[in-house]
Write an enzyme that holds these catalytic residues in place. Sequence first.
Site, PDB file in Angstrom:
ATOM      1  N   ARG A 232       0.844  -1.179   0.000  1.00  0.00           N
ATOM      2  CA  ARG A 232       0.000   0.000   0.000  1.00  0.00           C
ATOM      3  C   ARG A 232       0.889   1.243   0.000  1.00  0.00           C
ATOM      4  NH1 ARG A 232      -3.882  -2.387  -1.626  1.00  0.00           N
ATOM      5  NH2 ARG A 232      -5.957  -2.534  -0.666  1.00  0.00           N
ATOM      6  N   GLU A 261      -4.011   7.963  -5.018  1.00  0.00           N
ATOM      7  CA  GLU A 261      -4.206   7.300  -6.300  1.00  0.00           C
ATOM      8  C   GLU A 261      -5.432   7.857  -6.998  1.00  0.00           C
ATOM      9  OE1 GLU A 261      -4.245   3.059  -5.701  1.00  0.00           O
ATOM     10  OE2 GLU A 261      -2.220   3.023  -4.860  1.00  0.00           O
ATOM     11  N   HIS A 280      -1.346   0.493  -9.769  1.00  0.00           N
ATOM     12  CA  HIS A 280      -1.966  -0.445  -8.836  1.00  0.00           C
ATOM     13  C   HIS A 280      -2.510  -1.666  -9.590  1.00  0.00           C
ATOM     14  CE1 HIS A 280      -3.873  -0.566  -4.585  1.00  0.00           C
ATOM     15  NE2 HIS A 280      -3.693  -1.807  -5.034  1.00  0.00           N
TER      16      HIS A 280
END
Length: 327
Positions: A232, A261, A280
């Site tokens: 993360r 993000e 991601h």
Amino acid sequence: MRDRLVVLYRGNRPPATARIESLADAVYATEEELPHLLPGADVLLAWVTITPAVREAWPDDPQKAPRWVHASSAGVDSFLFPALVDDPHVVLTNARGVYEQPTAEYVLGLILALAKDFPGTWEHQRRREWRPRPSDGITGRTVLVWGTGPIGRAIARLLRAVGMRVSGAGRKSRTDDPDFGTVHGATTLRSALTEADYVVLAAPLTQDTRGMVDTPVLAAMKPGARLINVGRGGLVDEEALVDHLFAGRLAGAALDVFAQEPLPAESPLWDMPGVVISPHTAGETTGEREALVELFLDNLSRHIEGRPLRNVVDKRRGYVVDETHLV
């Protein structure tokens, strides 16, 4: 028995909706609609997981909160807010078992991309430049995998298979781990950082791990080492990372997750040499959505039949501890 199920989605709904609807009275909610549809639901399937929407829509009355929340992701940090964590009647499950091998393959690909400077090769190709140059090998290189859960273990197994020397970093130190061999705890972590050519972050984001890769940790890393983050974004102090990359203490980084993000266009990470940015996608594969639905359908059947659920998260720790749980 037919449970009322709320499916939180954004853009595309899950596949196999007919199979889901054969087991539960399903309603579909966008993030904006969730506050109106969540109260009174028995189950929440969070098809979207990196969002504050569940926390913001959570009913004030615990009697109206769902009994079971399923996150279609490995990480559950978006769901670890007090009202959910503190309610003993709410069970949280995740998508453990779907992302381990794809993420391990992605990490191996990132290590090869950094060692062989594939981004540089592709840039030379774009410019039609013929520039032969040597590259690093990976056999015998040392890797510290920070995070000893299922994803970290899959990474360790794959990197060992290609000849890399792997150890782990976790809550408790040990020397007989079947996947890592040695797992470093707090007392030996600094010495492990000084020896690692690659530090791979695969830990969940919790109160204990947030910001764990800070200035002292980055300063302790071996000069010329590379950082890979598939855990993360909140694990890393990004400003400190930029400083260490700019100063040349680290040879590079491969980052799949970020504190914000999408990564803002003004972030200096986009243009830094030796840095690989991906959106991601470390665990995403062409069959991912179907695998996620199969896992949820199995758990939904278990829930309806009163059988133990798979992948129950310890809400205090932020990750799965026990394999099953009865609700």
